[in-house]
Design a protein around this motif. Structure first.
Motif, PDB file in Angstrom:
ATOM      1  N   ASP A 135       0.784  -1.225   0.004  1.00 39.80           N
ATOM      2  CA  ASP A 135       0.053  -0.046  -0.107  1.00 39.80           C
ATOM      3  C   ASP A 135       0.932   1.278  -0.138  1.00 39.80           C
ATOM      4  N   ASN A 164      -6.553  -5.017   4.107  1.00 35.98           N
ATOM      5  CA  ASN A 164      -5.008  -4.432   3.787  1.00 35.98           C
ATOM      6  C   ASN A 164      -4.532  -3.491   4.890  1.00 35.98           C
ATOM      7  N   ASP A 199      -1.675  -0.902   4.885  1.00 35.82           N
ATOM      8  CA  ASP A 199      -2.088   0.740   5.207  1.00 35.82           C
ATOM      9  C   ASP A 199      -1.833   1.478   6.077  1.00 35.82           C
ATOM     10  N   GLY A 259      -3.201  -6.181  -2.940  1.00 35.88           N
ATOM     11  CA  GLY A 259      -3.340  -4.768  -2.946  1.00 35.88           C
ATOM     12  C   GLY A 259      -4.820  -4.068  -2.943  1.00 35.88           C
ATOM     13  N   GLU A 284       1.317   4.084  -4.819  1.00 40.32           N
ATOM     14  CA  GLU A 284       0.781   2.696  -4.985  1.00 40.32           C
ATOM     15  C   GLU A 284       2.025   1.730  -5.855  1.00 40.32           C
ATOM     16  N   ARG A 309     -10.008  -2.759   1.362  1.00 35.38           N
ATOM     17  CA  ARG A 309      -8.966  -1.830   2.182  1.00 35.38           C
ATOM     18  C   ARG A 309      -8.852  -2.501   3.581  1.00 35.38           C
TER      19      ARG A 309
END
Length: 254
Positions: free
Chosen positions: A35, A142, A146, A95, A72, A139
């Protein structure tokens, strides 16, 4: 003292995992989560590697160059390079950036030289793996990568057991192209008048040169086809790039 000793022991164990060659685990895939984060204080990226046995290694990188929207891509490229250095040959990448994953997998187009350079670098690195998977995840799945990216971009204190580094230049080389429309510029005066290239290259053309050039090997042929006959490649991206680049040449006849 007992708590401090345990933290030191955990750090030594994780450091040893990176320094020693990874154990052969057949065709079991490692997991990599990546991320990127862009904040007012800076730009950073986070990477998480999960071994087939369940152990984790966490990386964060501080970016010290103007990166705009490529955090990214930098995270993806850096993750692949770290995996290659660790000797990983089977990798499952996760991702939460749908756009990055689609562009890398050629499912969506791009007309930016910067993004094209990153995608090309990714494909070159992919050739070094025996097996590679790339998946988009929400998200919420992740969160670790992050959080690492946000800590790196916020220039916060690096937590224990996290491998941190600094990056001072982009991972790829690209040539910034002027973003102009495909229509011919209108002539006029004032601030809206387009500027001509300050140092255009001169391409001298003899009368019989077009006959002698090899269309398969001479780099000038696409430019000559466009400057003389306004012929463009079939691919829209290549055609747009050629049209913009041709503005930096002046054609003279001997």
């Amino acid at each position: 003292m007992a708590i401090k000793s345990q933290v030191l022991a955990n750090f030594i164990i994780e450091w040893s995992e990176v320094q020693m060659p990874p154990a052969v685990v057949g065709q079991e895939y490692w997991m990599m989560y990546f991320d990127g984060s862009l904040m007012k204080k800076g730009v950073g990226m986070g990477l998480v590697f999960v071994l087939p046995l369940g152990l984790c290694m966490r990386y964060m990188v501080h970016i010290h160059f103007p990166s705009n929207n490529v955090a990214e891509y930098e995270a993806h490229v850096n993750g692949l390079r770290i995996a290659i250095d660790l000797g990983i040959r089977w990798l499952n990448i996760q991702g939460d950036s749908q756009l990055v994953i689609d562009q890398v997998m050629k499912e969506s187009s791009y007309n930016n030289a910067k993004i094209a350079a990153y995608c090309q670098e990714v494909r070159q690195l992919e050739d070094k793996f025996n097996g590679l998977k790339l998946n988009h995840i929400p998200r919420c799945l992740n969160e670790v990568a992050d959080t690492l990216a946000k800590v790196a971009s916020g220039r916060e204190l690096v937590p224990m057991s996290i491998f941190a580094s600094n990056q001072y230049k982009p991972s790829v080389y690209y040539e910034e192209l002027e973003q102009t429309s495909d229509a011919p510029p209108a002539l006029g005066s004032g601030a809206n008048r387009p500027l001509a290239p300050s140092n255009p290259e001169v391409m001298e053309l003899d009368e019989d040169l077009a006959i002698e050039l090899d269309p398969l090997s001479d780099w000038r042929m696409p430019y000559l086809d466009y400057l003389l006959h306004e012929a463009l490649p079939i691919d829209k991206i290549e055609a747009r790039w050629l049209r913009r680049r041709a503005k930096f040449f002046i054609l003279t006849r001997g």
